[in-house]
Design a protein around this motif. Structure first.
Motif, PDB file in Angstrom:
ATOM      1  N   VAL A 104      -9.984  62.995  11.804  1.00 52.53           N
ATOM      2  CA  VAL A 104     -10.141  62.005  13.164  1.00 52.53           C
ATOM      3  C   VAL A 104      -9.032  61.241  13.069  1.00 52.53           C
ATOM      4  N   PRO A 105      -8.650  61.416  13.775  1.00 52.08           N
ATOM      5  CA  PRO A 105      -7.320  60.150  13.588  1.00 52.08           C
ATOM      6  C   PRO A 105      -7.810  58.607  14.070  1.00 52.08           C
ATOM      7  N   MET A 106      -7.699  58.548  13.293  1.00 55.17           N
ATOM      8  CA  MET A 106      -8.214  56.044  14.309  1.00 55.17           C
ATOM      9  C   MET A 106      -6.454  55.673  14.381  1.00 55.17           C
ATOM     10  N   LYS A 107      -6.531  54.399  14.838  1.00 53.30           N
ATOM     11  CA  LYS A 107      -5.617  53.607  15.220  1.00 53.30           C
ATOM     12  C   LYS A 107      -4.980  53.543  13.691  1.00 53.30           C
ATOM     13  N   ASN A 108      -5.556  53.395  12.449  1.00 50.83           N
ATOM     14  CA  ASN A 108      -4.917  52.372  11.747  1.00 50.83           C
ATOM     15  C   ASN A 108      -5.472  53.333  10.096  1.00 50.83           C
ATOM     16  N   LYS A 109      -6.119  54.552  10.060  1.00 51.49           N
ATOM     17  CA  LYS A 109      -6.026  55.490   9.656  1.00 51.49           C
ATOM     18  C   LYS A 109      -6.853  56.945   9.970  1.00 51.49           C
ATOM     19  N   THR A 110      -6.986  58.182   8.824  1.00 49.57           N
ATOM     20  CA  THR A 110      -7.124  59.110   9.568  1.00 49.57           C
ATOM     21  C   THR A 110      -8.312  59.290   8.762  1.00 49.57           C
ATOM     22  N   ILE A 111      -9.706  59.606   9.340  1.00 48.71           N
ATOM     23  CA  ILE A 111     -10.491  60.408   8.606  1.00 48.71           C
ATOM     24  C   ILE A 111     -10.553  61.822   8.046  1.00 48.71           C
ATOM     25  N   ASN A 112     -11.187  62.000   7.186  1.00 49.19           N
ATOM     26  CA  ASN A 112     -11.446  63.782   6.517  1.00 49.19           C
ATOM     27  C   ASN A 112     -12.663  63.652   7.279  1.00 49.19           C
ATOM     28  N   VAL A 113     -12.627  65.070   7.532  1.00 51.07           N
ATOM     29  CA  VAL A 113     -14.448  65.198   8.066  1.00 51.07           C
ATOM     30  C   VAL A 113     -13.670  66.833   7.629  1.00 51.07           C
ATOM     31  N   THR A 114     -15.697  67.340   8.001  1.00 53.90           N
ATOM     32  CA  THR A 114     -15.220  68.839   7.750  1.00 53.90           C
ATOM     33  C   THR A 114     -17.197  69.494   9.286  1.00 53.90           C
ATOM     34  N   ILE A 115     -16.371  70.868   9.420  1.00 60.11           N
ATOM     35  CA  ILE A 115     -17.749  71.121  10.290  1.00 60.11           C
ATOM     36  C   ILE A 115     -19.007  71.340   9.537  1.00 60.11           C
ATOM     37  N   THR A 116     -20.216  71.401  10.443  1.00 59.41           N
ATOM     38  CA  THR A 116     -21.094  71.598   9.301  1.00 59.41           C
ATOM     39  C   THR A 116     -21.968  72.269  11.118  1.00 59.41           C
ATOM     40  N   ASP A 117     -23.579  72.999  10.581  1.00 61.56           N
ATOM     41  CA  ASP A 117     -24.302  73.224  10.848  1.00 61.56           C
ATOM     42  C   ASP A 117     -24.614  71.871  11.590  1.00 61.56           C
ATOM     43  N   THR A 118     -25.222  71.700  12.843  1.00 59.13           N
ATOM     44  CA  THR A 118     -25.740  70.967  13.280  1.00 59.13           C
ATOM     45  C   THR A 118     -27.485  69.926  13.201  1.00 59.13           C
ATOM     46  N   VAL A 119     -27.802  70.553  12.143  1.00 53.98           N
ATOM     47  CA  VAL A 119     -29.314  70.137  11.462  1.00 53.98           C
ATOM     48  C   VAL A 119     -29.004  69.648  10.223  1.00 53.98           C
ATOM     49  N   PHE A 120     -29.196  68.633   9.924  1.00 53.88           N
ATOM     50  CA  PHE A 120     -28.341  67.910   8.134  1.00 53.88           C
ATOM     51  C   PHE A 120     -30.318  67.747   7.905  1.00 53.88           C
ATOM     52  N   LEU A 121     -31.121  67.397   8.608  1.00 49.97           N
ATOM     53  CA  LEU A 121     -31.753  67.482   8.317  1.00 49.97           C
ATOM     54  C   LEU A 121     -33.305  68.776   8.169  1.00 49.97           C
ATOM     55  N   ASP A 122     -34.103  68.925   7.055  1.00 48.12           N
ATOM     56  CA  ASP A 122     -35.192  69.425   6.870  1.00 48.12           C
ATOM     57  C   ASP A 122     -35.364  70.778   8.478  1.00 48.12           C
ATOM     58  N   LYS A 123     -33.714  71.974   7.781  1.00 43.10           N
ATOM     59  CA  LYS A 123     -33.714  73.203   8.264  1.00 43.10           C
ATOM     60  C   LYS A 123     -35.003  73.629   9.292  1.00 43.10           C
ATOM     61  N   GLU A 124     -35.421  73.655   7.947  1.00 46.52           N
ATOM     62  CA  GLU A 124     -36.968  75.056   7.770  1.00 46.52           C
ATOM     63  C   GLU A 124     -38.046  74.957   8.890  1.00 46.52           C
ATOM     64  N   ASN A 125     -37.971  72.697   9.079  1.00 49.16           N
ATOM     65  CA  ASN A 125     -38.690  72.258  10.087  1.00 49.16           C
ATOM     66  C   ASN A 125     -40.508  72.098   8.988  1.00 49.16           C
ATOM     67  N   LYS A 126     -40.222  71.939   8.080  1.00 46.81           N
ATOM     68  CA  LYS A 126     -41.150  71.669   7.268  1.00 46.81           C
ATOM     69  C   LYS A 126     -42.433  70.266   7.305  1.00 46.81           C
ATOM     70  N   ARG A 127     -41.757  69.624   8.194  1.00 47.96           N
ATOM     71  CA  ARG A 127     -42.026  68.241   8.494  1.00 47.96           C
ATOM     72  C   ARG A 127     -42.702  68.270   9.512  1.00 47.96           C
ATOM     73  N   LEU A 128     -42.536  69.047  10.083  1.00 49.19           N
ATOM     74  CA  LEU A 128     -43.247  69.379  11.857  1.00 49.19           C
ATOM     75  C   LEU A 128     -44.638  68.958  11.736  1.00 49.19           C
ATOM     76  N   ASN A 129     -44.948  69.700  10.035  1.00 49.29           N
ATOM     77  CA  ASN A 129     -46.262  69.748  10.221  1.00 49.29           C
ATOM     78  C   ASN A 129     -46.657  69.388   8.729  1.00 49.29           C
ATOM     79  N   ALA A 130     -46.550  68.631   8.579  1.00 43.75           N
ATOM     80  CA  ALA A 130     -46.657  67.550   7.056  1.00 43.75           C
ATOM     81  C   ALA A 130     -47.558  66.759   7.164  1.00 43.75           C
TER      82      ALA A 130
END
Lengths: 417, 91, 1001
Positions: free
Chosen positions: C975-1001
C-alpha cells in the motif's frame, strides 16, 4: 497564421483604429465533398477538426453547426477544468486534456485564459471522506497532483467557506488539485475555430443536419439545410442532440438529454480565488475574471431539449451556496440559463466507432465535458483518422454497455450503514 | 416548472413528482434467453426523443403512484396523462 | 457644488420630513419620497461612479431598473452591505449610506482612469489577443485584471436579514400598474376573477401618474387626474390584491412566476431590524396580463456617456414627480416627440431649455406645436457630434445632418449646457414575454420588437405591446383585455381622448460625427464600456450572430443586462451587415428581470433549515450521554460515546471490547423498515432479492442482497417473515427511501399482477440492539416471559413479545457476530425501552456503542457495508457471496447482468481481507493496493474499503477489493502512501470467530 495575435499586433492595429483586423474565420459555402465532416461546432467538434488537420493532415474537412459555433454547452458551462478522476481510464483521458490546456493559448495563439487557480472538492460526511481519499490516492499514483486537505487547510485555502462544525453538513475536509482551474469558454471555441480555419477547415454555421445517407453499412454523406454534402467519415459531436443524429440512422445510444442550469451573480471585487465543488450539498462556485460568481446548478431528472430547467434546482443550489458561504446572501443573481446535457448511465463519455462504417460518436459528457475539450478533440481526431481508438479512449467505447465494463464515475453509491 | 395532472390526485406542481424516463420499455419476461446485446438494449439504450415522448412519472410526494405522461420534450408541453397499463390516448 | 435644485411643486415628495443620508462619506439631505438618485440630483451631484473598463466618470442616466451607471454600494457594515445597487431604485431612508464603486481612491480622483488613455490599445476582446507571452505569466496578468474588474464589494460576514417565500394562486396576474395595467386589473377584478396586480414602484400609476399636459387628456381631464380616480376606484374591488414594491423577476413555463416584494429596504435604518427584508412570491396564475410599459432608448453619438447626459424622460420624471431640476441649462437631443414633453415640463417649472436638437426634418404633432408656442428653440435635422466636460457635461457640439443621415454638413455650433436629455425612441419591455418562451416580431416603422406568439395563456398590453399613443394604449388595452378574459366591460366605451400623435419618424442607430469613427467614443453599453466601434470590430472579425457579438464585446452583459444597449447593438449589426433587423433576431432575455438577491431565492431554507434533521426517539439519551453524532443521510446517528477525555479511538476501542466481552447496546432505529404484505409477498421477495424466499418459515429471518438491474449490489438487510403473507424488510439507513421507491416502481409498473402492498414503517418503530455474551441475560430481565433458549429462539428467528404490556418484536439477528437481539417497539416507547435495557444491563457493564464501533465489530466478522465496501461496481460474486445467488430462481432483479462478458470475468476486483505486516499499522480507508512499486505507471489493483484497529484481536484489520483477490490469499502486496509503503498480506475476510461460535455463546 498570417494575422498573429500579440501585444504588438494590438499596438500596430491601434494606429489604424482596429480597422484592419482580419476575420477570425471564413464563412465558406459548403463544398460538394469532404474527407470528413464533423457534426457540431462546439468546443469538442472544433477541437476535433483542428487536430484532424494539424496531426492527421486531413485538411479537406468541414465542421457543420446548426446554429453558431460555441453556442451550445461550450458557451453555457461553468468552465471547471480538472483531472482528479478516480478510475485509470478517466484519469488518463482528463489529464491528457489538462496537459493540452496548459499550453493551449500558445498552441492556438488565442488567449483561452486557462487559469490554474485550483479546484477543491469538499467532503461533508464520512463516506465522502473515504471516497475522496480513495480518489486522492489513485490520483497520486496516476501522477495527478491532488492532495487531501483537512478542515483547517480547506479554510486556509478558501477562507470564506463556512467550516463551522455546527452547520448542518460540516466540511470534514477536501481534496485540492492545484493544476486545475477554469478557462474562458467562448475563447476556446473561437480559438479552435480560428486555428482550424487557418489550416483550411471549413466552418459552416447555420447548417442543420437533416439526415445521414448510408450505403449499406457505410456512410455516404449528410443531408443539410444547405444541401447534400458527400463524405466517407462523419464525426458526431452534437452533445445534447447526439440522440437526434443517432436516431437518423436508427442507432440507439445509452443517453438521456437533460436540462442543466447555471447562474452568475453581479460582478464584485475578488472574493473567492479558487473553484470549490461540493457534491454532497450540490454547490459549485468560482469567480470569473469579470468578477461574477459563477455557480453551477444540478440537472433535472427529466428529458428536455428546451434549455430550461425547473426553478427548484436553482433554489436548491443557492441554498447550498448560502450554507457554505453565508456571506453571499446579499449578492444578487444577474442571469440564469440552461443547457442540454447528454448523460451516460456510468457518467463517462463515449468516444467511439459505431457498427456503421465511417460513423463515429463523441458524446455522453454529461455535466463535465468542457474540461475535456482539447483531449476529447485530440483523441476523437485520432479515432476518426485511424478508424481505431487511441489507447486513452479505448475504454470509452459504446460496447462497454453490452459487456458491462463500465467506467463508473458516479463515485460510491448511496450513503449507507 | 410544469403542472402535472396526476390521474389519481389531479393537477399538482412538478416538484411533487419524480421522472422515470422513457415509458413502455417492458422488462423482458425471460431475460436469461436474451443475448448480451438484447439485454443492453433493454438496460441502457434509449430513444431520448426530441419531440413527443411517452414517459413515466411518479407522484413521489403525493399518492406514490406511477403513471404515464405524453410530453413534447422540445417545449415541455404535456399532451396527455394516463394510468399504468392503459393504452396511450394519443398514438 | 451642493446647489439646491429642488423646486417646490411635487406632491410625491414629503417636504415636511427631511431625511439625512451619506454619499461617499458626505452627509446630505433629501425628503421622504426621494430615491437616492433624485436626492443626489437635488444636491447637484451627477458623478456617482466609474465605468467598468475605462473608469470614465459616469452619472445618473435613468430613473428606473434600466439604470446602467448609478450603481452604488449601500451600507458599510460587513454583514449588511450590498453591492451594485441602482441609485434610481433605492428609496431614500434615514441612515442610508451609499458609496461609489469601481474607483480608487475616490470617484472624483480615480487612478484607474489611466485606462481611458490606453483605450486605443484595449478594444473589444483585446484580452483574447494578448497576455500570452511569456506563457506562465498569465497568472500574474490575470491577478491585475481581476483586481481591476468587479464593481462593488461582497459582504464579508453572514447576512443578518430574514427572507421569506409565499405561494400564491390567482386567476389573473397583472404585471405593471401603469394606465393599461390599472384598466386590466379593474376589468378582471370586476368580472369576478381573483386578481393580483403588482408593480415594482412604491406607488401605482406608472408614467401617467405625473403626465399633466394639454396634449394628453381623457374626458377633459389631464390623464394623470383621470388615472388617479381609476386607482382610487380599485380600493372597492374585493377580488383584487395589490402589491407594490414588488418586482416580477422571472416568468417560467406553465405560468409559474416569481416576484420579489421589498418589505424593509425603504425603511429607516433603525426600523429594519427583525423584519422580513424581502419576500419571494411563487405565483401560479391561470392568466397573465403583462403591462410592463416601455423604456426610453438613448442615442448613440460621440462621448454620449458624460455625467449630466440623461434619458430625456427621466429628466421629466425628476422634475414632474420628484421636483428636482437635473440642470439649470438643459439641452435636449431626440429623434422623436417625447423629448418635447420633457421640454414643456421643464419650461412649465421654470427651467430654461437651451434647445431641442431633433434629427428629424420636422414634426407637426400637437406636442411639438405646443413646445414651439412656448418659444423653445428647435434645431431640425441636426445631431450632436460631440460633448465636452470631464466630470460633468458643459457643452455640446451640433452639426447639420446630410439628407441621407450618414454624415454631417455645415458649420459646427457649440452650445453650453449642464445637462443633456437624450431620447432615441421607445423599447417595449418584452423581457417577461420572452422569458416565458414567447416569440417576438419586428415592427419596421418604429424599430421595435413586439410580442407575437406564445404557448401560454397570457397577453401583453399597453406600451410593452407597442401602443405608445395615449388613445391607442387605452382603447387597444380595453379591447385586448375584454377578448382575453372573455368579458364585456363597457366602463371605457366612451372615453374622449386627446393624444398628441407622432407621425414623423426617423431613426439612425449610430449618429454620424465630423470625426472618423475610430477617433470617437459612441457608447452602447455604458456600464461595460462597449462602443459602436467594438461592435463593428466584432463584425469585421467575422462574428456575425448577435450572440457572438454580445459575448465578444460584452455588450448587454452588465448588471442592466443590456436594457439600454441591446436595440442599438442589433441596429448597428443589422446596418453594418446589411441584414434586416427582423431577420437578425434578438439575444435571449434570461431571468431574472432585475438582479435577484440570493437570500430571497433561498428564503428560510438557511442555517438549521438547510435540510431536515432526522433524530431517533432515543436521540436525547445519546446527547445526554456525551455522544458525538455522525450525519448519515438526513439522520443524526450516535457515532461514539467518549467518557471523560477519551478521543474517538479510545472510545471506540473501549466500546468494541465491551460489546464482545460482556454487552453492548446500539440504537438501530435509523435502519429502513418496509412492511410488505399480500398473498404474493414471497414471490415479490424472490424477484427483488438474489436468494430464495418461498421456503422461509414464519418467524424466521433471512439476510438478502438486492441488486440493480445492471447486476451491481444496491442494498442489503435482514427480512423477517412475520406471518404467511407478511414480511418486515430492513434496508440500509441511507438507502431506505430509494429502496422503497424502486420496489414500488417494479410492483406498479412491471409486476402489477402481484398482490403486494408496501409501507414505509421506518419512523414507526424504534430499534434497540443488544449484543454480547451477556445479551441473553439482559433480555431475560427485560422480557422475563420470553423463552430465550437456542431451541425456542434460535439465531435468525423472531418472536412477538410484550414489555410492560406494550407489543414489540424481537429478532435474534446479529451484525456483530455476537449473540444479539434487536427489539422493535413503537417509536414513542423507544427511549423507555432503551433505558430499561440499559438499566437491566448495568450489572453486566452494558456499554452504549455508536456507528464507528458497529463498523469495527462487523469488519472483524467480514460483514460488508453496502456503500462502503461496495461502490456500485461490485457484484455478489465479487463480494465472494456466491452462496446468496439462488441457482434455482429463474429471474431476479439484476440476474441477467451477472452473465455478461465483463461480469463473468474471474479476475474482477473482489472483496478480501488485508493484514498489515506491522499489526499496529492501521491502513487508511481509500488507500490503493499494488503488487509492483518499481514499474511506472504503477498498476493499482484495488483499494482499502474498511480499516480498523481491532481491540479484540489486538491488531489492525482491513477489508479491501483487489483484482483477482479470490485467488491471491496469502499474497504479499503493498500500500504505497505519500511518504512510505506499507506491506500487507491478503487474507480471508473473516478475522474473528470463523466458526460462528459466538452467535450462540
Amino acid at each position: 497564421m498570417k494575422n498573429k495575435y500579440s501585444i504588438f499586433s494590438l499596438i500596430k492595429n491601434a494606429f489604424s483604429y482596429h480597422e484592419n483586423w482580419q476575420r477570425a474565420w471564413r464563412d465558406p459555402v459548403p463544398k460538394k465533398e469532404y474527407e470528413a465532416i464533423i457534426i457540431g461546432g462546439g468546443g469538442h467538434g472544433l477541437a476535433t477538426a483542428f487536430y484532424l488537420a494539424k496531426k492527421h493532415n486531413m485538411k479537406n474537412i468541414a465542421v457543420v453547426e446548426k446554429g453558431w459555433i460555441g453556442g451550445g454547452n461550450t458557451g453555457r458551462n461553468t468552465t471547471i477544468i480538472r483531472s482528479n478522476y478516480l478510475w485509470d481510464a478517466s484519469a488518463g483521458l482528463y489529464d491528457h486534456a489538462l496537459k493540452i490546456w496548459e499550453g493551449l493559448s500558445q498552441e492556438l495563439n488565442y488567449n483561452v485564459m486557462f487559469s490554474q487557480r485550483g479546484v477543491m472538492n469538499l467532503a461533508h460526511n464520512l463516506q465522502d471522506v473515504r471516497d475522496l481519499k480513495r480518489r486522492t490516492h489513485a490520483n497520486r499514483l496516476n501522477g495527478i497532483d491532488a492532495v487531501w486537505l483537512n478542515t483547517e487547510e480547506v479554510k486556509k485555502f478558501c477562507p470564506i467557506i463556512n467550516t463551522s462544525p455546527d452547520i448542518r453538513y460540516p466540511v470534514l475536509g477536501g481534496t485540492l488539485q492545484r493544476r486545475a482551474g477554469t478557462a474562458r469558454h467562448d475563447a476556446v471555441a473561437w480559438g479552435y475555430a480560428r486555428a482550424a480555419d487557418a489550416m483550411g477547415v471549413d466552418i459552416i454555421q447555420n447548417c442543420e443536419v437533416k439526415g445521414i445517407k448510408r450505403n449499406g453499412d457505410s456512410v455516404e454523406g449528410i443531408e443539410t439545410t444547405k444541401g447534400f454534402i458527400k463524405t466517407k467519415k462523419i464525426g458526431v459531436v452534437a452533445a445534447g442532440h447526439s440522440s437526434v443524429i443517432a436516431n437518423m440512422v436508427d442507432l440507439k445510444l445509452p443517453l438521456e438529454s437533460k436540462p442543466l442550469q447555471a447562474l452568475v451573480s453581479e460582478p464584485v471585487k475578488p472574493i473567492i480565488d479558487t473553484v470549490v465543488m461540493s457534491n454532497a450539498v450540490h454547490a459549485y462556485v468560482s469567480q470569473s475574471d469579470k468578477g461574477e460568481l459563477v455557480i453551477g446548478a444540478g440537472t433535472d431528472a427529466y428529458i428536455s431539449y428546451t434549455q430550461r430547467g425547473s426553478h427548484d434546482v436553482v433554489e436548491g443550489t443557492l441554498k447550498a451556496i448560502l450554507e457554505l458561504y453565508p456571506i453571499f446572501s446579499r449578492m444578487k443573481m444577474l442571469r440564469q440559463w440552461g443547457g442540454i446535457v447528454d448523460i451516460c448511465p456510468d457518467a463517462s463519455p463515449i468516444i467511439s466507432k459505431t457498427h456503421i462504417k465511417g460513423l463515429y460518436f463523441n458524446c455522453g459528457w454529461g455535466t463535465g465535458g468542457f474540461k475535456a475539450t482539447p483531449g476529447s478533440g485530440d483523441l476523437f481526431a485520432h479515432t476518426i483518422a485511424n478508424n481505431e481508438p487511441h489507447k486513452l479512449n479505448a475504454d470509452f467505447n459504446i460496447n462497454r454497455f453490452v459487456s458491462g465494463d463500465l467506467v463508473d464515475e458516479h463515485g460510491a453509491a448511496a450513503v449507507a450503514h | 416548472m410544469f403542472l402535472i395532472n396526476c390521474p389519481y390526485c389531479g393537477e399538482r406542481d412538478q416538484s411533487e413528482f419524480s421522472a422515470g424516463g422513457e415509458a413502455h420499455i417492458v422488462r423482458p419476461k425471460q431475460p436469461t434467453e436474451l443475448s448480451d446485446d438484447e439485454w443492453a438494449e433493454f438496460l441502457f439504450m434509449r430513444k431520448n426523443i426530441k419531440g413527443i415522448q411517452f414517459e413515466r412519472w411518479n407522484h413521489a410526494h403525493g399518492c406514490r403512484k406511477w403513471f404515464n405522461v405524453i410530453r413534447d420534450t422540445s417545449n415541455d408541453k404535456i399532451h396527455a396523462v394516463y394510468k399504468m397499463g392503459e393504452e396511450p390516448p394519443i398514438k | 457644488m451642493s446647489k439646491n435644485l429642488r423646486i417646490i411643486n411635487s406632491k410625491y415628495i414629503d417636504q415636511t420630513s427631511r431625511i439625512s443620508f451619506k454619499f461617499d462619506g458626505k452627509t446630505l439631505y433629501g425628503f421622504k419620497g426621494d430615491t437616492l438618485a433624485s436626492a443626489l440630483l437635488a444636491n447637484d451631484i451627477h458623478l456617482v461612479g466609474r465605468s467598468f473598463k475605462y473608469h470614465r466618470p459616469r452619472g445618473i442616466m435613468a430613473c428606473g431598473p434600466e439604470e446602467p451607471n448609478a450603481i452604488v454600494q449601500v451600507g458599510s457594515d460587513a454583514s449588511m452591505t450590498e453591492p451594485n445597487t441602482r441609485a434610481t431604485e433605492i428609496e431614500l431612508y434615514e441612515g442610508l449610506e451609499a458609496s461609489s464603486q469601481n474607483c480608487w481612491p475616490s470617484v472624483n480622483f480615480d487612478i484607474g482612469a489611466v485606462n481611458n488613455f490606453f483605450s486605443p490599445l484595449i478594444p473589444a476582446a483585446f484580452y483574447y489577443k494578448t497576455f500570452m507571452w511569456p506563457a506562465n505569466f498569465w497568472k500574474l496578468y490575470e491577478y491585475f485584471i481581476r483586481k481591476s474588474a468587479g464593481l462593488g464589494k461582497s459582504p464579508t460576514e453572514p447576512d443578518k436579514d430574514i427572507y421569506d417565500h409565499r405561494y400564491l394562486h390567482c386567476d389573473v396576474l397583472v404585471v405593471g400598474g401603469g394606465i393599461s395595467g390599472i384598466i386590466a386589473a379593474k376589468t378582471a377584478a370586476k368580472n369576478n376573477f381573483n386578481t393580483l396586480l403588482i408593480d415594482d414602484k412604491n406607488i401605482l400609476g406608472g408614467t401617467t401618474l405625473f403626465q399633466k399636459n394639454e396634449c394628453f387628456k381623457i374626458n377633459n381631464s389631464y390623464s394623470n387626474e383621470w388615472l388617479k380616480k381609476e386607482i382610487e376606484n380599485l380600493k372597492s374591488l374585493k377580488n383584487l390584491t395589490i402589491k407594490t414594491r414588488t418586482s416580477l423577476a422571472a416568468y417560467h413555463s406553465y405560468n409559474y412566476l416569481l416576484a420579489r416584494e421589498n418589505l424593509t429596504d425603504h425603511l429607516d435604518l433603525n426600523e429594519k431590524k427583525d423584519k422580513i427584508r424581502q419576500r419571494l412570491w411563487k405565483i401560479r396564475a391561470k392568466k397573465v396580463i403583462i403591462a410592463t410599459g416601455a423604456m426610453e432608448r438613448p442615442l448613440i453619438f460621440n462621448n454620449n456617456d458624460r455625467p449630466g447626459i440623461m434619458l430625456s424622460s427621466s429628466i421629466k420624471k425628476y422634475i414632474d414627480y420628484y421636483g428636482v431640476k437635473c440642470g439649470q441649462q438643459i439641452s435636449l437631443f431626440t429623434n422623436n416627440d417625447s423629448a418635447y414633453e420633457t421640454a414643456i415640463s421643464l419650461s412649465n417649472s421654470g427651467v430654461s431649455v437651451n434647445s431641442v436638437i431633433d434629427i428629424r426634418d420636422k414634426s407637426n404633432s400637437l406636442i411639438v406645436k405646443q413646445a414651439e408656442k412656448l418659444g423653445i428653440k428647435i434645431h431640425w435635422k441636426h445631431t450632436v457630434v460631440n460633448t465636452n466636460g470631464y466630470k460633468k457635461i458643459n457643452s455640446i457640439e451640433i452639426m447639420k445632418l446630410s439628407d441621407d443621415g450618414t454624415t454631417v454638413v455645415g458649420k459646427k455650433m457649440k452650445e453650453g449646457c449642464d445637462c443633456l436629455g437624450i431620447s432615441g425612441g421607445w423599447t417595449p419591455r418584452v423581457h417577461l414575454f420572452t422569458q416565458s418562451g414567447g416569440k417576438l416580431k419586428f415592427r419596421d416603422n418604429d424599430n421595435v420588437f413586439l410580442p407575437d406568439k406564445s404557448e401560454l395563456d397570457q397577453i401583453s398590453i399597453g406600451s410593452c405591446n407597442g401602443d405608445f399613443e395615449l388613445d391607442e394604449v387605452t382603447k387597444n388595452s380595453v379591447n385586448l383585455i375584454n377578448k382575453f378574459l372573455k368579458v364585456n366591460n363597457n366602463d371605457y366605451e366612451n372615453l374622449e381622448i386627446i393624444s398628441s400623435k407622432e407621425i414623423d419618424k426617423k431613426n439612425i442607430w449610430l449618429l454620424p460625427s465630423d470625426k472618423p469613427l475610430g477617433k470617437t467614443k459612441p457608447f452602447l453599453d455604458f456600464q461595460n464600456d462597449s462602443t459602436a466601434n467594438d461592435v463593428k470590430l466584432a463584425l469585421r472579425e467575422g462574428f456575425k450572430s448577435i450572440e457572438h457579438v454580445k459575448r465578444y464585446t460584452t455588450t448587454g452583459m452588465a448588471t442592466d443586462q443590456g436594457k439600454l444597449s441591446n436595440m442599438h447593438a442589433l441596429g448597428i449589426i443589422a446596418e453594418t451587415a446589411g441584414v434586416k433587423m427582423g431577420e437578425l433576431g434578438t439575444t435571449t432575455f434570461r431571468p431574472p428581470y432585475t438582479p435577484l438577491t440570493f437570500g430571497a431565492i433561498v428564503g428560510r431554507n438557511v442555517g438549521e433549515f438547510f435540510d431536515i434533521t432526522r433524530k431517533t426517539p432515543i436521540h436525547d439519551w445519546h446527547a445526554k450521554h456525551n455522544a458525538e453524532f455522525e450525519n448519515v443521510g438526513q439522520w443524526k446517528r450516535a457515532w461514539y460515546y467518549p467518557i471523560g477525555n477519551e478521543n474517538m479511538h479510545e472510545a471506540v476501542q473501549r466500546e468494541s471490547k465491551a460489546a464482545r466481552d460482556s454487552a453492548g447496546i446500539l440504537d438501530a432505529s435509523t435502519l429502513g423498515k418496509i412492511d410488505i404484505q399480500g398473498s404474493d409477498a414471497s414471490e415479490f421477495l424472490n424477484r427483488v432479492y438474489t436468494n430464495a424466499w418461498s421456503k422461509l418459515e414464519i418467524g424466521k429471518c433471512r439476510y438478502g442482497l438486492m441488486l440493480n438491474e445492471d447486476g451491481m449490489v444496491y442494498d442489503d438487510g435482514v427480512t423477517t417473515r412475520i406471518s404467511e403473507n407478511h414480511y418486515l424488510m430492513t434496508t440500509t439507513t441511507g438507502g431506505a427511501a430509494n429502496v422503497l421507491g424502486k420496489l414500488e416502481d417494479y410492483l406498479q409498473t412491471e409486476w402489477p399482477e402481484l398482490d403486494v402492498y408496501l409501507t414505509s414503517v421506518t419512523d414507526h418503530y424504534a430499534t434497540v440492539s443488544i449484543c454480547g455474551p451477556n445479551s441473553k441475560k439482559i433480555l431475560s430481565k427485560v422480557i422475563p416471559d420470553l423463552n430465550l433458549s437456542d431451541k425456542e429462539f434460535p439465531h435468525m428467528s423472531f418472536k412477538n413479545a410484550l414489555i410492560d404490556n406494550i407489543k414489540c418484536r424481537v429478532m435474534r439477528i446479529s451484525f456483530t457476530g455476537e449473540h444479539s437481539y434487536e427489539i422493535n417497539i413503537q417509536s414513542s416507547y423507544g427511549k423507555s425501552l432503551w433505558e430499561k435495557c440499559f438499566e437491566a444491563g448495568k450489572e453486566f457493564n452494558i456499554t452504549p456503542y455508536g456507528t464507528e464501533t458497529m463498523h469495527l465489530l462487523r469488519a472483524e466478522k467480514g460483514f460488508i457495508i453496502a456503500g462502503q465496501d461496495t461502490d456500485g461496481t461490485m457484484t455478489p460474486v465479487d463480494l465472494q457471496m456466491d452462496w446468496i445467488i439462488s441457482k434455482k430462481k429463474y429471474d431476479f432483479i439484476g440476474k441477467r447482468s451477472l452473465y455478461r462478458s465483463d461480469t463473468i470475468r474471474d479476475d474482477r476486483k473482489q472483496l478480501v481481507g488485508l493484514l498489515t505486516d506491522d499489526p499496529k499499522e492501521v491502513l487508511e480507508e481509500g488507500a490503493q493496493i499494488v503488487l509492483e512499486t518499481k514499474k511506472q505507471p504503477i498498476e493499482m489493483l484495488g483499494h482499502v474499503t474498511s480499516s480498523y484497529f481491532s481491540p479484540n484481536l489486538n491488531k489492525s484489520i482491513a477489508l479491501a477489493v483487489v483484482k483477482n483477490g479470490k485467488k491471491l490469499k496469502g499474497q504479499k502486496m503493498f500500500v504505497p502512501m505519500k511518504n512510505k509503503t506499507i506491506n500487507v498480506t491478503i487474507t480471508d475476510t473473516v478475522f474473528l470467530d470463523k466458526e460462528n461460535k459466538r452467535l450462540n455463546a
